[in-house]
Scaffold this motif. Structure first.
Motif, PDB file in Angstrom:
ATOM      1  N   HIS A 127       0.832  -1.294   0.010  1.00 24.44           N
ATOM      2  CA  HIS A 127       0.075  -0.002   0.031  1.00 24.44           C
ATOM      3  C   HIS A 127       0.874   1.078  -0.068  1.00 24.44           C
ATOM      4  CE1 HIS A 127      -3.675  -2.422   0.489  1.00 24.44           C
ATOM      5  NE2 HIS A 127      -3.125  -3.056   1.596  1.00 24.44           N
TER       6      HIS A 127
ATOM      7  N   GLN B 218       2.199   1.459  -3.809  1.00 27.98           N
ATOM      8  CA  GLN B 218       1.316   1.880  -4.309  1.00 27.98           C
ATOM      9  C   GLN B 218       0.681   3.400  -4.131  1.00 27.98           C
ATOM     10  OE1 GLN B 218      -2.461  -0.607  -5.074  1.00 27.98           O
ATOM     11  NE2 GLN B 218      -1.158  -2.433  -4.403  1.00 27.98           N
ATOM     12  N   HIS B 219       0.734   3.933  -3.056  1.00 25.91           N
ATOM     13  CA  HIS B 219       0.828   5.486  -2.832  1.00 25.91           C
ATOM     14  C   HIS B 219       1.709   6.108  -3.633  1.00 25.91           C
ATOM     15  CE1 HIS B 219      -0.831   8.861  -0.273  1.00 25.91           C
ATOM     16  NE2 HIS B 219       0.442   9.322  -0.645  1.00 25.91           N
TER      17      HIS B 219
ATOM     18  N   MET C 210       1.106   6.347  -7.363  1.00 26.48           N
ATOM     19  CA  MET C 210      -0.194   7.005  -7.814  1.00 26.48           C
ATOM     20  C   MET C 210      -0.098   8.645  -7.742  1.00 26.48           C
ATOM     21  SD  MET C 210      -3.334   4.643  -6.800  1.00 26.48           S
ATOM     22  CE  MET C 210      -2.883   4.397  -4.778  1.00 26.48           C
TER      23      MET C 210
ATOM     24  N   CYS D 220      -0.189  -6.594  -8.188  1.00 29.12           N
ATOM     25  CA  CYS D 220      -0.850  -5.814  -7.939  1.00 29.12           C
ATOM     26  C   CYS D 220      -0.107  -4.428  -7.971  1.00 29.12           C
ATOM     27  CB  CYS D 220      -1.708  -5.655  -6.327  1.00 29.12           C
ATOM     28  SG  CYS D 220      -2.926  -6.936  -6.206  1.00 29.12           S
ATOM     29  N   VAL D 221       1.188  -4.320  -7.368  1.00 32.50           N
ATOM     30  CA  VAL D 221       2.016  -3.415  -7.616  1.00 32.50           C
ATOM     31  C   VAL D 221       2.584  -3.371  -8.998  1.00 32.50           C
ATOM     32  CG1 VAL D 221       4.557  -2.545  -6.885  1.00 32.50           C
ATOM     33  CG2 VAL D 221       2.987  -3.620  -5.148  1.00 32.50           C
TER      34      VAL D 221
ATOM     35  N   GLN E 144       0.912  -3.950 -11.887  1.00 29.81           N
ATOM     36  CA  GLN E 144      -0.169  -3.490 -12.584  1.00 29.81           C
ATOM     37  C   GLN E 144      -0.317  -2.013 -12.461  1.00 29.81           C
ATOM     38  OE1 GLN E 144      -4.094  -5.987 -12.528  1.00 29.81           O
ATOM     39  NE2 GLN E 144      -2.914  -7.374 -11.353  1.00 29.81           N
ATOM     40  N   LYS E 145       0.055  -1.510 -10.978  1.00 27.43           N
ATOM     41  CA  LYS E 145      -0.043   0.036 -10.695  1.00 27.43           C
ATOM     42  C   LYS E 145       1.085   0.567 -11.521  1.00 27.43           C
ATOM     43  CE  LYS E 145      -3.547   0.178  -7.915  1.00 27.43           C
ATOM     44  NZ  LYS E 145      -4.701   1.023  -8.225  1.00 27.43           N
ATOM     45  N   CYS E 146       1.964  -0.147 -11.679  1.00 26.75           N
ATOM     46  CA  CYS E 146       3.109   0.365 -12.740  1.00 26.75           C
ATOM     47  C   CYS E 146       3.055   0.894 -13.877  1.00 26.75           C
ATOM     48  CB  CYS E 146       4.392  -0.534 -12.449  1.00 26.75           C
ATOM     49  SG  CYS E 146       5.205  -0.510 -10.694  1.00 26.75           S
TER      50      CYS E 146
ATOM     51  N   LYS F 273      -0.055   1.092 -15.297  1.00 28.94           N
ATOM     52  CA  LYS F 273      -1.258   1.860 -15.246  1.00 28.94           C
ATOM     53  C   LYS F 273      -0.787   3.497 -15.227  1.00 28.94           C
ATOM     54  CE  LYS F 273      -5.664   2.934 -13.381  1.00 28.94           C
ATOM     55  NZ  LYS F 273      -6.654   2.586 -12.246  1.00 28.94           N
ATOM     56  N   HIS F 274       0.031   3.641 -14.371  1.00 30.11           N
ATOM     57  CA  HIS F 274       0.244   5.073 -14.034  1.00 30.11           C
ATOM     58  C   HIS F 274       1.612   5.664 -14.763  1.00 30.11           C
ATOM     59  CE1 HIS F 274      -3.018   5.561 -11.194  1.00 30.11           C
ATOM     60  NE2 HIS F 274      -2.771   4.264 -10.753  1.00 30.11           N
TER      61      HIS F 274
END
Length: 506
Positions: free
Chosen positions: A306, A309-310, A313, A342-343, A345-347, A349-350
């Motif tokens: 978390h 991810q913060h 983002m 999950c981490v 996928q955030k990479c 996406k952003h």
């Protein structure tokens, strides 16, 4: 004996006012002229149970008598005993009695620390140890009294603060923050006093904020990991100034436990609260420099992810450069982890540009391993959903010759389905043709996972030779399929979605 005890006890009323209106002296009551005679053996056994020797008990009596005779003050203190009560309701050590010698009364509760005897006072005195001295406190709350005029249901903690007032919703004293000087660290780590301190922190002045900050700054890392203290630490982050917030960050980093703190549930929440209130580039740079070495461990942790991810983002590409380099270097390890996928996928996406290309290249290089992994397959599917033509072609090139194997795999079959849905007709047709060319193609019709691939192939194939070839394959194997659970699913799909009812060959 019990009658004598009752005669010596009278109900007391206490006038409780605000701290400013309370007088430091009050009228002393004369002890009742009642003598108590107990069997010495019974007294010794009681003292033994309470881990108190009768000799120390007698010494305390003599010392108290001497001090009372030499004192000109009429003040009587509230005695918080550890196994003694004041049976007659009069303060002072002269009248100590073990709890068990109290006369029994209905609804009378004896706590861990015994009942508290009080005199007819205008306020209650609570002695708080601070800097090796006894510090007197006024406690204006209404306490509960039993029939003997004794305070019931009250215990005392190590700082001299009263815990548990026999109420589910205790009423707190109206102390100022200056009155709490020296006790804030303890209060922050106590369930009830932590809430009290948080209420006090709401709407406080700049001077009071500085007072709280100076009390807690040296222990802020400890509080962030405490079940009750973490709420006070988060509140402190909210109310303090930009410079003070930087000092909090420095204290956390100086402990060398920033990464370990982020791996815990409470620490992760506290650090995220701190991140939300970053206002300067200096704060972000300091934090990312200290955090980056632990990227792999944090990405694979349920709590640490978390924090990562913060950062992904809310911070810029430049701020996250070192973090993303660590992700790209450990792509396979992160993608095959429950939290790490999950981490990753955030990479995807952003981020854009060179940093994202490095992460994508790492995924493509390990695509055939990730496709059959219980977590890695989600990363591959997400990359296909982005529909980047060059990336899609590179992935399909990696999968070429493995589609049949993937179709019989629990996780790989999901990837094949995504390839059929997210790619253009040209690519989806080549996948279906590869499945046909395998000698065991008919086994997919009754495979626990392959049957879903067949259903998806029927759905995406247009009218033409490929659709007809699929229908002929099903028709020729319909007899086998009707006696198989997964085969019947394909037949049902054809009937509902395609309005085709295959007749069983006999």
């Amino acid at each position: 004996m019990e009658k004598d005890l009752r005669d010596g006890v009278s109900s007391r009323s206490v006038s409780l006012g605000s701290p400013s209106s309370l007088s430091p002296s009050y009228e002393q009551l004369e002890p009742p002229q009642t003598s108590y005679c107990f069997d010495q053996a019974l007294l010794d056994s009681e003292f033994s149970r309470l881990s108190v020797s009768s000799s120390s008990y007698n010494n305390n009596r003599r010392r108290s008598s001497s001090s009372n005779s030499n004192s000109n003050s009429n003040n009587q203190a509230l005695y918080m005993g550890s196994g003694y009560d004041l049976a007659n309701g009069v303060g002072g050590v002269d009248h100590f009695m073990p709890c068990s010698f109290q006369p029994e009364r209905k609804n009378q509760r004896v706590g861990d620390f015994g009942h508290l005897g009080v005199a007819n006072t205008n306020f209650l005195e609570i002695f708080v140890p601070e800097r090796n001295q006894l510090r007197q406190r006024e406690y204006p709350n209404r306490l509960s009294w039993n029939g003997n005029g004794l305070v019931s249901d009250v215990s005392m903690n190590s700082c001299g603060l009263v815990d548990g007032l026999g109420s589910k919703k205790p009423r707190f004293p109206n102390w100022s923050l200056k009155d709490l000087r020296g006790m804030m660290l303890y209060m922050a780590q106590n369930q009830q006093w932590s809430r009290y301190l948080q209420c006090k922190m709401d709407g406080c002045t700049d001077e009071e904020k500085n007072l709280i900050f100076m009390e807690l700054i040296e222990h802020v890392g400890q509080l962030m990991l405490h079940p009750f203290g973490n709420y006070v630490a988060q509140k402190l982050v909210e109310i303090c100034s930009e410079h003070q917030r930087t000092q909090i960050l420095q204290k956390v980093i100086e402990t060398n436990y920033l990464v370990q703190m982020c791996l815990t549930n409470l620490g992760s929440r506290s650090i995220q609260k701190l991140l939300k209130h970053f206002t300067t580039q200096q704060q972000i740079s300091m934090f990312m420099y200290a955090l980056s070495p632990g990227t792999l461990a944090l990405s694979k942790d349920l709590n640490g992810q978390h924090v990562i991810q913060h950062c992904l983002m809310n911070f810029s590409d430049e701020d996250n450069m070192h973090l993303l380099n660590e992700v790209a270097n450990n792509c396979l390890k992160i993608a095959t982890d429950r939290s790490g996928c999950c981490v990753l996928q955030k990479c995807l996406k952003h981020y854009k540009g060179a940093l994202k290309e490095r992460v994508v290249a790492g995924i493509i290089a390990n695509a055939f391993l990730l496709a059959e992994d219980q977590y890695g397959n989600y990363v591959v599917q997400y990359l296909l959903e982005l529909r980047i033509p060059q990336v899609t072609e590179n992935l399909l090139r990696q999968f070429k010759g493995r589609y049949f194997i993937f179709s019989s795999n629990k996780f790989g079959s999901n990837v094949v389905e995504k390839c059929l849905v997210e790619t253009v007709e040209e690519h989806s047709s080549s996948i279906i043709i590869e499945l046909f060319t395998d000698p065991k193609c008919s086994m997919l019709l009754i495979d626990p996972y392959g049957n879903f691939v067949i259903q998806k192939a029927l759905l995406v194939s247009k009218q033409g030779c490929i659709r007809n070839a699929l229908l002929e394959l099903i028709q020729s194997n319909s007899s086998m399929m009707t006696s198989n659970l997964y085969g019947r699913k394909v037949l049902t799909f054809c009937q509902k979605e395609l309005n085709i009812n295959f007749r069983t060959r006999r």
